[in-house]
Write a protein that holds these residues in place. Sequence first.
Motif, short mmCIF file in Angstrom:
data_model
loop_
_atom_site.label_atom_id
_atom_site.label_comp_id
_atom_site.label_asym_id
_atom_site.label_seq_id
_atom_site.Cartn_x
_atom_site.Cartn_y
_atom_site.Cartn_z
N ARG A 1 1.79 9.60 -5.66
CA ARG A 1 2.15 10.96 -5.24
C ARG A 1 3.43 11.47 -5.91
O ARG A 1 3.50 12.64 -6.31
N PHE A 2 4.44 10.59 -6.05
CA PHE A 2 5.74 11.05 -6.54
C PHE A 2 6.14 10.39 -7.87
O PHE A 2 7.02 10.92 -8.57
N GLY A 3 5.59 9.22 -8.17
CA GLY A 3 5.95 8.52 -9.39
C GLY A 3 7.26 7.77 -9.31
O GLY A 3 7.65 7.07 -10.26
N LYS A 4 7.96 7.87 -8.16
CA LYS A 4 9.27 7.23 -8.00
C LYS A 4 9.73 7.42 -6.56
O LYS A 4 9.10 8.13 -5.78
N ILE A 5 10.83 6.75 -6.22
CA ILE A 5 11.66 7.17 -5.10
C ILE A 5 13.09 7.15 -5.61
O ILE A 5 13.42 6.39 -6.53
N ASP A 6 13.93 7.99 -5.05
CA ASP A 6 15.33 8.04 -5.45
C ASP A 6 16.23 7.28 -4.48
O ASP A 6 17.30 6.80 -4.88
N GLN B 1 0.82 -1.21 0.00
CA GLN B 1 0.00 0.00 0.00
C GLN B 1 0.86 1.26 0.00
O GLN B 1 0.54 2.24 -0.69
N ILE B 2 1.93 1.25 0.77
CA ILE B 2 2.82 2.41 0.82
C ILE B 2 3.46 2.65 -0.55
O ILE B 2 3.53 3.79 -1.03
N ALA B 3 3.90 1.56 -1.19
CA ALA B 3 4.51 1.70 -2.51
C ALA B 3 3.52 2.28 -3.51
O ALA B 3 3.87 3.16 -4.32
N ALA B 4 2.27 1.81 -3.46
CA ALA B 4 1.25 2.33 -4.38
C ALA B 4 1.00 3.81 -4.13
O ALA B 4 0.86 4.60 -5.07
N ALA B 5 0.95 4.20 -2.85
CA ALA B 5 0.70 5.61 -2.51
C ALA B 5 1.87 6.48 -2.96
O ALA B 5 1.67 7.60 -3.46
#
Length: 239
Positions: free
Chosen positions: A82-87, A74-78
């Motif tokens: 919201r951001f489309g990625k993480i760095d 769920q966190i990954a989907a959110a």
Amino acid sequence: MTGRLEGRIALITGASRGIGRALAKRFCQEGATVIALARTQGALEELDDEVRADGRGTLVLVPEDLRKEEKIDQIAAALYQRFGKIDILVGNAGTLGTMGPMGHIKPKHWQDVLDTNLTANWQLIRYMGPLLEQSDAGRAVFVTSSVGHEPRAYWGAYAVSKAGLEMMVQTWALELGKTNIRANLYDPGRTRTRMRASAFPGEDPETLPLPESHCEAILDLVSVDCPHQGQVIAAVRPE
């Protein structure tokens, strides 16, 4: 501060205390948007107050239990919405478990340590890996311990979980090939944390480095120009 992480999106687990808390504050000071994940909501709110008072970076609080796979999903989907990625991904959350002879560890304590220190990080790789792929320079760092590669009597499940973590991350690093993701491990060694106090109750905490002493080394590992892949980087101690 140099603004080394300006515009970067960073997820830090175990962010409510110790090294995770120090990293969350420092990453914000360096300009990052930090998703701070931990089980203790009150401690996360205290961290948020400190970051707001500092006036740099952005903190997103996620009070969740990493041992629940559906929560990571769920966190990954959110985060994708919201951001489309993480760095940046920092797998810092961990638990010491029971110390004593291997055969005396209760099954529920064994499982809790493996679920927290190993399986939860595997789930992070599963669900956050695709988000790191969307970054121009995805960086993952997992916090390990010397007992993961230097066996020590009576450290039981904790040592096994860290050995498994190191093999898992190094295997993943090999699989990443020519992608933009780099995955490494960081061994902080002796540090003034609650976990250290539990393992060595008679030790004078004033003789130990603070969690903040690790921020610079981990910043190097999450930087765009990090040269390492699949390495265990140990903290450098002054002579």
